[in-house]
Each structure stands twice: as structure tokens, then as C-alpha cells.
Scaffold this active site. Structure first.
Site, mmCIF file in Angstrom:
data_model
loop_
_atom_site.group_PDB
_atom_site.id
_atom_site.type_symbol
_atom_site.label_atom_id
_atom_site.label_comp_id
_atom_site.label_asym_id
_atom_site.label_seq_id
_atom_site.Cartn_x
_atom_site.Cartn_y
_atom_site.Cartn_z
ATOM 1 C CB CYS A 1 16.294 10.458 34.922
ATOM 2 S SG CYS A 1 16.038 11.322 36.467
ATOM 3 C CD GLU B 1 -0.695 3.581 36.940
ATOM 4 O OE1 GLU B 1 -0.969 2.496 36.434
ATOM 5 O OE2 GLU B 1 0.472 3.978 37.088
ATOM 6 C CE LYS C 1 5.775 1.669 30.629
ATOM 7 N NZ LYS C 1 4.444 1.141 31.008
HETATM 8 O O1 M6R Z 1 8.813 -2.181 34.465
HETATM 9 P P1 M6R Z 1 8.145 -2.958 35.569
HETATM 10 O O2 M6R Z 1 7.142 -3.934 35.062
HETATM 11 O O3 M6R Z 1 9.133 -3.619 36.493
HETATM 12 O O4 M6R Z 1 7.381 -1.867 36.423
HETATM 13 C C1 M6R Z 1 6.744 -2.202 37.626
HETATM 14 C C2 M6R Z 1 5.802 -1.116 38.084
HETATM 15 O O5 M6R Z 1 6.511 0.074 38.330
HETATM 16 C C3 M6R Z 1 4.704 -0.833 37.052
HETATM 17 O O6 M6R Z 1 3.988 -1.984 36.749
HETATM 18 C C4 M6R Z 1 3.726 0.247 37.588
HETATM 19 O O7 M6R Z 1 3.043 -0.242 38.684
HETATM 20 C C5 M6R Z 1 2.761 0.692 36.480
HETATM 21 N N1 M6R Z 1 2.893 2.101 36.247
HETATM 22 C C6 M6R Z 1 1.336 0.463 36.800
HETATM 23 O O8 M6R Z 1 0.512 0.803 35.731
#
Ligand code: M6R
Length: 615
Positions: A2, A491, A610
């Protein structure tokens, strides 16, 4: 998870809010909505689906003009992505509007209480209760900030809330607990958003909002208080990237731009980490060297792509610093009652700095008395703020949901931490450390060289658009690279993709191999432990004998694998531990091109967001 925007000033609030939401759409795109106090009342519009649907709605049925407004782009948790469940949510009289990010855990109880008092709730969301509670409190206090403080004290869970009221048309009120919210301060105007990207075009002066705080925005100033009404200290900072950095820069997708930016991101993350003598100086790591010398275990917690960076870091920490290292998905960590103490160093890796699973893991670690070092890309975000120390990656804003440049910079930061531990503990000689630092300094150029040779990878990806499954194999640091390649494909291309340790194949997964199945193999350098290289060559032969189509990623000059590769992708010669920096890049390009060929949305894949700010 969000995106939220709030504005008060002298411009058209709708223009500012809609432009901000566009910048935040990466956080969720199930629905969008806006609300503007105007003409003594409150006007709102909301639509299921992407922001485009809301834009269309506003063109067909324009809202009255106003200079105060709020907006929301949703990643659905409670209730399907419908018009009714879209934010903002209003009270029954239509005088207060609220947008929300997070989960209100006690909403069912509050909802029942409101129903008993005669309120009619129209959506399936947890958010709507807040609009009704705010209306009740405002009817007593006639002060939206005070009403927000009173309501927040009754809420459980994680939330960012932003509200406006028809009776206070020049005020926007925000609140946060365990969920991001930043304030932007301009000349005669102020902004609220989940991420500075929403207001960076207008101001680079930002304020961090602390835990359990309420902020009141007016044209002439910003007031921050605790939920208990105490006046809070305001910590402001300058945002060091500009609006251009968040644009696509001529690329079709943010992901392509971000892949192309990797050489610079790696170089920027290395900048300023070494002194004149060649020793590492990680100024931000405020944990004293004496304490780092006492560390008896390193534990890395992270999610998704960042978790894969952690898996690679384990090899570096154990090999260079000779400290036992565990790596665990942050979402599992605290639930298994991990054994931690004051001599455990916990490293939390996160691009956004807001991932709830990682935040909860680091809090658990600190409760057990461990020191926490964050590796993070987002200045001022919650994870570094709650850690004992932070090492920032300098990837710049990453907008595409699929992480690319953040991953490479996380690797660089992990290598630096591993080397730093080796340095302070004397596990490596100074000249050995200098040699690795020199190798790292070469990496931006090597990543650039990989990017220049990606056309055959793109062609191959297009030719595989009709396939259902792709497998990825690797050994040693190539295993996490294989996992990352599979995650990218899942993904983005929505294909069945799995990564395996190549040696594990014969213990079960080899049954998946059939005629013409594409299998990507990340081959370790033949200059490393030669036994690893020889073993993977045998693994390639085993799958080829069963009909697999082999896509082999191998270093330049490695001729032994060539006869077994149906497609050979060359990467530059690097030290064994640094190979992921070059070997991951073709897999990112491969997934992006395959997704495009299958007609998928590259920057905003379905069902994802994201920044995952719920557990
Ligand atoms: O913001 P973060 O690095 O903590 O996010 C972790 C994961 O949600 C993130 O790396 C996710 O796996 C990606 N969309 C993968 O490409």
C-alpha cells in the site's frame, strides 16, 4: 504494501496526490483512491484496479478543486480488490476520510462495538473501523490530531494512517506504528507519504516519523506528538537522490533501467569504504571492534532476494572471517526460538528497510541481547533505525518489484562486512584483504561487460516463452544464484521455476527432467576447488543424458563445459566467492525478457508488492 500520500499547501491537491501515487504504485496496485476536503464537505473517488482506472474515473466525474488531499494505492489484505474495499474509507456522515497501510489486528472487536453503537460498515476491510472511530472522537474533541491519538491507542497491529476531515480543511493528520511514513517539508506546503519518492519532485527536506507518533500537517508547519500527546523530537534529513533517479531514463521498464544501473550501484556501494592504507573503514558500523572480536556466531535474517544475498554471505563470512554463520528466512526466525546471546551478531538485510518479517526478526534478536547490523538501501527506514548499526547500500531508488541492483549491492555490502570482520579479528592478513578489495573494485567493469553481451540471452528467453518449467542448478555460491534465478522467473514470468543444489538432483528432483526441459546451470570456476567444477560437469552430463536442454553459465576460458552446453553464456573470470556478482546478471535479463515475451507486466507482477509490510 500500500502506498499513501497526503498533501496540504497551495497547489491542486489532486494533482500532487495523483503524481505521488504514480510513484508509489509499485507498493500495491489492487485499487486506488483519493479524498479532498472542499466546499465545506469531503469529496472522494476510488476504483478497483490500477491507478489508470482512478484517473479515468476522475476525468469522467471530476472532484471539486482543493488544496488539501490524501490518496492511496492498495495491496489487498482484508477484503478482495473491489471498489468498496478500496481506500479512502469514510464515516457514515461522509465527514472524515482515512487511508491505511498495514493490518489492524483487533478490527473485528472494534467493528462489533461500532455496529452495536449503530454504525453501518460498508466494506470488508479492517481500515473502515478507523474512519468511524475518528468520527466519534472528533465529535467530542473537534481536533483531528487529538482524535487520531485517541483512536491509535485503541488499535493493535501495524499501521500507517492518514486522515482528513471536512471541518478542518487545511489539515492532514498521519500516524504510524510498525509501518513506514515520511514527512516532506516545503515552502508553505507539506507532504506525507510511504516513501520519499512520492514528494521528491517538490522537496528534498524530509522528517523521519518515529514509532507510535502522530503528525499534523498544516501549510505553515508540522507538529509531531506521541500517541500519548507528548511533543516529540523532530529529526529531519536531506534526501540525497532526485526525481530523475526515479524515472525510467529511456528504458521500457524500471527493471531494465535498474539492471543497467548495476555497475554504478556496485561502484557507489564500494565508495569510501577503504582508507589510504587499503584497510576497510566502515564508518557506519558503530559496533566497537572489541565487540566484533568477541562475536562467536553470525546470523543473517532476510527475505526473498535479500535472503539469497545472505546465503552467499555465509560463504564469505565463514571463509574469510572464520566465524560460524547461519542464514534464515526472517519470517521463520523468531518462531523457532533461536539460540542467541550477546556474542551473536545478527545481520538484517533489506532493500526497503520496511519488510515486516525482517523487522520482527531483528527485534527478537535485540530482545535476546544480540547486536544487530542492518544492510539497507533506504535511508531513514525502520530497519536501520532500530538496529545497532547500519551499512547502507547505494543502489539508489529501486522501483521495479523484482529486485536487481539492490541484490548486487547487498552482495557487495555482505562481502565488505565479512572482510571487515576478518580484519578486526585478524583472520586475514592486511595484504590478503587489500587483494580482495582490489578484486571488488574491478567488479563494476565486469558487470558492465556482462551487460554488453546479453543479446543471445534475450533471444534464448524469447524462444522459451512457451515452456512451462525451467530448472536452475548451482553448487557452492552458485546454489543461491540458482535460487535467485528461479525466484526472478517465478515472480516475473509466472512459470514453474526451481533452484537446486546440483548435487541434490540425484536425490529426487532429477525425476522432473524430461525431453527438452530447459535447465540453467551455474558452473563454478575451474580455478576454485576443482572437485566442485568436475562434479558439476558430471551433473550436466546426467541431466543431458535424460534429454534436458542445458543453458550453461560458465566463466570465460572454461572449455571443459562447452561440449555439454546447448547454450553457453560466458561471464568474466572472477574470484570464486565474487562470481555471483556476474553470474546473476544473465538470469535477471533472462527472466525480464521471458516475462516480456509472455506479455506480463514486468515492473508490477501480479499479486506482489515491492515492500512487504505485513507478516
Ligand atoms: O525490501 P526487502 O529487501 O526487505 O524485500 C525482501 C523481499 O520482499 C524482496 O527481495 C522480494 O523477494 C523481491 N521482490 C524479489 O525480487
Amino acid at each position: 504494501m500500500c502506498g499513501i500520500v497526503g498533501y496540504v499547501g497551495s497547489r491542486s491537491a489532486l494533482d500532487v496526490v495523483m503524481a505521488g501515487l504514480k510513484r508509489l504504485e509499485y507498493r500495491g496496485y489492487d485499487s486506488a483512491g483519493v479524498a479532498v476536503p472542499a466546499d465545506g464537505g469531503l469529496a472522494a473517488a476510488k476504483k478497483a484496479g490500477k491507478l489508470l482506472n482512478l484517473e479515468k474515473e476522475l476525468t469522467e466525474r471530476p472532484l471539486p478543486a482543493g488544496t488539501t488531499g490524501i490518496g492511496h494505492t492498495r495491496w489487498a489484505t482484508h477484503g478482495a480488490p473491489t471498489d468498496d474495499n478500496a481506500h479512502p474509507h469514510l464515516d457514515n456522515a461522509g465527514r472524515v476520510a482515512v487511508v491505511h497501510n498495514g493490518i489492524i489486528e483487533n478490527f473485528a472487536v472494534l467493528r462489533a462495538e461500532l455496529a452495536e453503537r449503530g454504525h453501518e460498515l460498508l466494506s470488508e476491510t479492517d481500515t473502515e473501523v478507523v474512519a468511524h472511530l475518528l468520527a466519534e472522537e472528533f465529535s467530542v474533541t473537534a481536533d483531528l490530531a487529538e482524535a487520531m491519538r485517541l483512536v491509535c491507542r485503541r488499535l493493535e497491529g501495524a499501521f500507517t494512517l492518514v486522515a482528513v476531515h471536512a471541518d478542518e480543511p487545511g489539515v492532514v493528520v498521519g500516524a504510524r506504528r510498525n509501518s513506514p511514513l515520511v514527512v516532506g517539508v516545503g515552502e508553505g506546503e507539506a507532504f506525507l507519504a510511504s516513501d520519499v519518492a512520492a514528494f521528491i519532485a517538490h522537496t528534498r527536506s524530509a522528517i523521519e516519523l518515529g514509532q507510535d507518533q502522530v503528525v499534523e500537517l498544516r501549510r505553515d508547519g508540522v507538529t509531531v506528538t506521541g500517541f500519548d500527546g507528548s511533543v516529540a523530537d523532530v529529526r529531519s534529513y536531506h534526501v540525497d537522490w532526485d526525481a530523475a533517479a526515479a524515472e525510467k531514463g529511456g528504458h521500457d521498464y524500471f527493471m531494465l533501467k535498474e539492471i543497467a544501473e548495476q555497475p554504478k550501484a556496485v561502484a557507489d556501494t564500494l565508495l569510501g569504504r577503504v582508507d589510504a592504507s587499503g584497510a576497510l573503514t566502515l564508518d557506519e558500523v558503530r559496533i566497537p571492534a572489541a565487540e566484533l572480536r568477541e562475536v562467536d556466531k553470525v546470523v543473517i535474517v532476510a527475505c526473498g532476494t535479500a535472503f539469497h544475498a545472505g546465503l552467499i554471505a555465509k560463504y564469505a563470512v565463514e571463509h574469510w572471517a572464520r566465524i560460524p554463520c547461519e542464514v534464515e528466512p526472517a519470517s521463520e526466525f523468531r518462531y523457532r526460538d533461536p539460540i542467541l546471546g550477546s556474542r551473536s551478531l545478527v545481520i538484517a538485510v533489506s532493500q526497503s528497510g520496511e519488510t515486516m518479517d525482517t523487522l520482527m526478526a531483528l527485534r527478537h534478536a535485540r530482545e535476546q541481547g544480540s547486536k544487530v547490523l542492518a544492510i539497507c538501501n533506504t535511508n531513514g527506514s525502520t530497519i536501520p533505525r532500530e538496529s545497532d548499526a547500519v551499512l547502507y547500500t547505494h543502489a539508489g531508488p529501486e522501483v521495479a518489484v523484482a529486485s536487481t541492483k539492490a541484490f548486487l549491492t547487498q552482495l557487495v555490502a555482505c562481502y565488505l562486512v565479512a572482510l571487515y570482520l576478518a580484519q578486526v579479528r585478524g583472520a586475514k592478513w592486511a595484504d590478503e584483504i587489500r587483494a580482495v578489495v582490489r578484486d571488488l573494485a574491478r567488479m563494476p567493469g565486469e558487470v558492465e561487460r556482462v551487460l554488453e553481451t546479453m543479446e543471445p540471452v534475450r533471444e534464448l528467453a524469447r524462444s522459451l516463452a512457451g515452456k512451462d518449467t525451467v530448472l536452475f542448478l548451482g553448487r557452492h555460491v552458485g546454489h543461491p544464484v540458482a535460487l535467485e534465478g528461479a525466484l526472478k522467473l517465478k515472480e516475473l514470468a509466472y512459470m514453474h521455476a526451481e533452484g537446486f543444489a546440483a548435487g541434490e538432483l540425484k536425490h529426487g528432483p532429477i525425476a522432473l527432467v524430461e525431453e527438452d526441459l530447459p535447465v540453467v546451470v551455474v558452473v563454478p570456476s575451474p580455478r576454485g576447488r576443482s572437485v566442485l567444477h568436475d562434479k558439476i560437469v558430471s551433473n550436466i552430463q546426467e541431466i543431458r543424458a535424460r534429454g534436458a536442454r542445458t543453458i550453461v553459465i560458465a566463466e570465460e576460458g572454461d572449455e571443459t563445459v562447452a561440449p555439454y552446453a546447448d547454450h553457453l553464456v560466458r561471464v568474466p573470470v572472477t574470484p570464486v566467492l565474487l562470481q555471483p556478482l556476474v553470474a546473476t546478471v544473465p538470469l535477471q535479463v533472462f527472466a525480464c525478457e521471458l516475462a516480456t515475451a509472455r506479455g506480463n507486466e514486468v515492473d508490477q507482477p501480479r499479486n506482489l508488492a515491492k515492500s512487504v509490510t505485513v507478516e
